[in-house]
Design an enzyme around this catalytic site. Structure first.
Site, PDB file in Angstrom:
ATOM      1  N   TRP A   1     -11.225 108.815  23.712  1.00 32.12           N
ATOM      2  CA  TRP A   1     -11.071 109.295  25.092  1.00 32.12           C
ATOM      3  C   TRP A   1      -9.624 109.038  25.521  1.00 32.12           C
ATOM      4  O   TRP A   1      -9.144 107.919  25.383  1.00 32.12           O
ATOM      5  CB  TRP A   1     -12.020 108.551  26.027  1.00 32.12           C
ATOM      6  CG  TRP A   1     -11.941 109.087  27.425  1.00 32.12           C
ATOM      7  CD1 TRP A   1     -11.030 108.773  28.390  1.00 32.12           C
ATOM      8  CD2 TRP A   1     -12.783 110.085  28.001  1.00 32.12           C
ATOM      9  NE1 TRP A   1     -11.243 109.488  29.528  1.00 32.12           N
ATOM     10  CE2 TRP A   1     -12.327 110.315  29.323  1.00 32.12           C
ATOM     11  CE3 TRP A   1     -13.881 110.817  27.547  1.00 32.12           C
ATOM     12  CZ2 TRP A   1     -12.922 111.225  30.184  1.00 32.12           C
ATOM     13  CZ3 TRP A   1     -14.480 111.717  28.402  1.00 32.12           C
ATOM     14  CH2 TRP A   1     -14.007 111.914  29.700  1.00 32.12           C
TER      15      TRP A   1
ATOM     16  N   ASN B   1     -23.556 112.979  29.662  1.00 35.33           N
ATOM     17  CA  ASN B   1     -22.642 111.853  29.519  1.00 35.33           C
ATOM     18  C   ASN B   1     -23.131 110.648  30.305  1.00 35.33           C
ATOM     19  O   ASN B   1     -23.400 110.741  31.512  1.00 35.33           O
ATOM     20  CB  ASN B   1     -21.250 112.240  30.034  1.00 35.33           C
ATOM     21  CG  ASN B   1     -20.273 111.090  29.941  1.00 35.33           C
ATOM     22  OD1 ASN B   1     -19.829 110.724  28.859  1.00 35.33           O
ATOM     23  ND2 ASN B   1     -19.943 110.496  31.085  1.00 35.33           N
TER      24      ASN B   1
ATOM     25  N   ARG C   1     -15.034 116.743  21.787  1.00 34.09           N
ATOM     26  CA  ARG C   1     -16.112 116.608  22.768  1.00 34.09           C
ATOM     27  C   ARG C   1     -15.609 117.193  24.077  1.00 34.09           C
ATOM     28  O   ARG C   1     -14.602 116.747  24.623  1.00 34.09           O
ATOM     29  CB  ARG C   1     -16.504 115.138  22.921  1.00 34.09           C
ATOM     30  CG  ARG C   1     -17.689 114.869  23.850  1.00 34.09           C
ATOM     31  CD  ARG C   1     -18.122 113.408  23.696  1.00 34.09           C
ATOM     32  NE  ARG C   1     -19.222 113.027  24.560  1.00 34.09           N
ATOM     33  CZ  ARG C   1     -19.088 112.326  25.694  1.00 34.09           C
ATOM     34  NH1 ARG C   1     -17.872 111.930  26.092  1.00 34.09           N
ATOM     35  NH2 ARG C   1     -20.138 112.005  26.423  1.00 34.09           N
TER      36      ARG C   1
ATOM     37  N   TYR D   1     -15.945 100.342  25.259  1.00 31.13           N
ATOM     38  CA  TYR D   1     -14.839  99.939  26.119  1.00 31.13           C
ATOM     39  C   TYR D   1     -14.810  98.413  26.178  1.00 31.13           C
ATOM     40  O   TYR D   1     -14.910  97.754  25.150  1.00 31.13           O
ATOM     41  CB  TYR D   1     -14.968 100.607  27.488  1.00 31.13           C
ATOM     42  CG  TYR D   1     -14.714 102.104  27.434  1.00 31.13           C
ATOM     43  CD1 TYR D   1     -13.428 102.608  27.262  1.00 31.13           C
ATOM     44  CD2 TYR D   1     -15.756 103.014  27.545  1.00 31.13           C
ATOM     45  CE1 TYR D   1     -13.177 103.974  27.206  1.00 31.13           C
ATOM     46  CE2 TYR D   1     -15.525 104.391  27.483  1.00 31.13           C
ATOM     47  CZ  TYR D   1     -14.227 104.864  27.314  1.00 31.13           C
ATOM     48  OH  TYR D   1     -13.998 106.213  27.253  1.00 31.13           O
TER      49      TYR D   1
END
Length: 537
Positions: free
Chosen positions: A279, A152, A75, A222
């Site tokens: 990420w 995003n 990504r 998260y």
């Protein structure tokens, strides 16, 4: 729940004609909860995020390094100029070519609208779409290799569900009207974490705006996602409610000092066949430096988070499969399991009439699809619906694969239309064509914690005839109560009854269906109640 704000985790913060038929369309295509690559084969994203727009000089080497770790997708962070330096069309074209050189699928995203409505500096989704339209010439012709992640995390907290829906509907329609036919990817609300359930509850409305039925969705996991029950509940609810593909577009092992259950993210993604993208490769700001997958951009120096993402049992090395568009062939299995297909499958050809019985279907991980008649391997599009090639279907592990249905009255295959699903599908009759006792029912505790657990009921048709419509009932004697369920129509309030939905009502001989639920416990130990129903008695 307190509003949770996912701030930007990068160092920079501190300083053309539509195809006539889907079956012959080039590029990725959504089919139920599956994403199919340009050859019509299932593709599950396994990869990482790379912060290209802030580190353009690092990208060529980073993509080579990412590919060396067996990732199949990357990504790419881009900027449209609203917050950071705009990435030109020529720059984007170069990134796409580097991805192709390394056999990576490129998920391109624009970062500038991150947190709109809460982040003062955030750009607008409308301007992001303008950017995609401006660079469209370098995107056209890349449909086999590029997925457009529109923006995003384009909304922070406190934005209404209607705003998230309406602006994404408008964005999708503008992109399609301009002739872009790529698969589109939509990020969740609440800085991507969707703790208010905006995307979970409204994805079908957004998907219905896409005239090509070619939109999938992304949640960022998260600190909201600190245990398996929360992760699995979100994933299973989304898939069963909308019958659309979902990926975990971002996640890490922690976030600003708050733990994330990254092991369960990987495990649930593997169990449910959804994509994940960790990420991020490197370059995060000091307060979230633990999110760096590599230390100082060095592929030979992985962080503890990076090592787990790449080398654990559900990590990239073990689970990623390259998109078959890079293999130069029109059909192949997306799994190593294809090499161990039953010998009978090798006799199936794309034009053979001596394959499985005409009534046979494919039990693809609990969902029934028709078997293709003219496609031997991979996924196809025949008779206006998705189908599975007999070779690929027969390679699936037990209890899945080809199921014979010489007397089945109807197909329960899932439609590829993204707008026809409903979270409140009416149940079939609880009566069953199976004889009493011709089945097996099992209650399982799948994940337990101090105050509750997730459970499952597995129903198996061990008879010789299809079961059209099923139900099962149980009662807790210790005060336990169900708070959520999926893959069934649940009714009652102890005792409980679960009945099939429209899409999973037919159980072929030997087929097993699993329904899930979350329970608040009434005692220290989870109670395992007895089950009753036509398949259990």
């Amino acid at each position: 729940m307190n509003a949770i704000k996912k701030t930007l985790a990068c160092a920079a913060l501190g300083a053309s004609a539509l195809s006539a038929a889907i079956g012959v369309q080039a590029g990725f295509q959504v089919s139920g909860t599956q994403l199919l690559d340009g050859n019509g084969n299932p593709f599950i994203m396994r990869g990482v995020n790379h912060p290209h727009t802030w580190f353009t000089g690092r990208t060529e080497q980073a993509l080579s390094d990412i590919a060396s770790l067996n990732a199949n997708t990357v990504r790419i962070v881009l900027s449209d100029g609203q917050q950071w330096t705009r990435n030109s069309a020529a720059d984007v074209a170069q990134v796409i070519e580097w991805c192709k050189d390394n056999e990576l699928i490129a998920v391109l995203e624009v970062h500038d609208a991150t947190g709109y409505g809460e982040q003062d500096s955030a750009g607008t989704l409308e301007n992001v779409v303008d950017y995609w339209l401006d660079i469209a010439p370098v995107l056209e012709g890349q449909e086999d290799y590029v997925i457009i992640n529109i923006a995003n995390e384009p909304f922070g907290n406190g934005v209404t569900a209607s705003t998230w829906v309406d602006q994404h509907v408008d964005a999708i329609q503008r992109l399609r009207e301009a002739g872009l036919t790529h698969t589109l990817l939509v990020d969740a609300a609440n800085w991507g974490q969707d703790w208010q359930g905006v995307m979970r509850d409204n994805a079908s409305t957004v998907a219905a705006a896409d005239e090509r039925n070619n939109t999938l969705f992304s949640v960022h996991m998260y600190e909201v996602y600190q245990d398996r029950s929360t992760i699995e509940n979100y994933v299973s609810t989304f898939l069963s409610t909308h019958n659309l593909p979902l990926i975990v577009g971002e996640f890490g092992a922690d976030h600003y000092g708050n733990e994330v259950d990254e092991a369960s993210v990987l495990s649930v993604a593997e169990d449910y066949g959804i994509g994940y993208l960790g990420w991020s490769w490197s370059g995060n700001s000091s307060e979230v430096a633990s999110l760096d997958i590599t230390l100082n951009w060095d592929v030979d120096n992985l962080s503890s988070w990076g090592d787990f993402l790449i080398n654990s049992s559900n990590g990239l090395r073990q689970t990623a499969q390259t998109a078959t568009v890079y293999e130069g062939q029109s059909s192949s299995s997306s799994s190593d399991a294809s090499s161990s297909s039953s010998s009978s499958s090798s006799s199936v050809s794309s034009s053979s009439s001596s394959g499985p019985d005409m009534g046979a279907q494919c039990n693809w991980y609990g969902t029934l699809y028709p078997l293709c008649e003219s496609t031997a391997s991979g996924w196809g599009w025949e008779n206006n619906e998705s189908c599975v090639g007999p070779e690929s279907c027969s390679a699936q592990p037990d209890p899945y694969g080809i199921v014979d249905s010489s007397s089945s009255s109807s197909s329960s295959s899932t439609s590829s239309s993204s707008s026809s699903s409903s979270s409140s599908s009416s149940s079939h009759s609880s009566s069953s064509s199976a004889q009493p006792g011709a089945g097996d029912c099992e209650y399982q505790i799948t994940n337990e914690w101090s105050s509750g657990y997730t459970g499952a009921v597995r129903l198996t048709n061990s008879g010789t005839q299809p079961v059209d419509g099923w139900s099962v009932s149980w009662e807790y004697s210790d005060g336990s109560r169900i708070t959520n369920s999926w893959n069934a129509e649940l009714s009652g309030n102890n005792p409980y009854s679960a009945a099939n939905l429209d899409w999973n009502g037919v159980l072929q001989p030997g087929q097993t269906i699993e329904i899930g639920f979350q329970v608040n416990k009434g005692g220290a130990e989870a109670q395992v109640p007895g089950l009753s129903g036509p398949l259990c008695d």
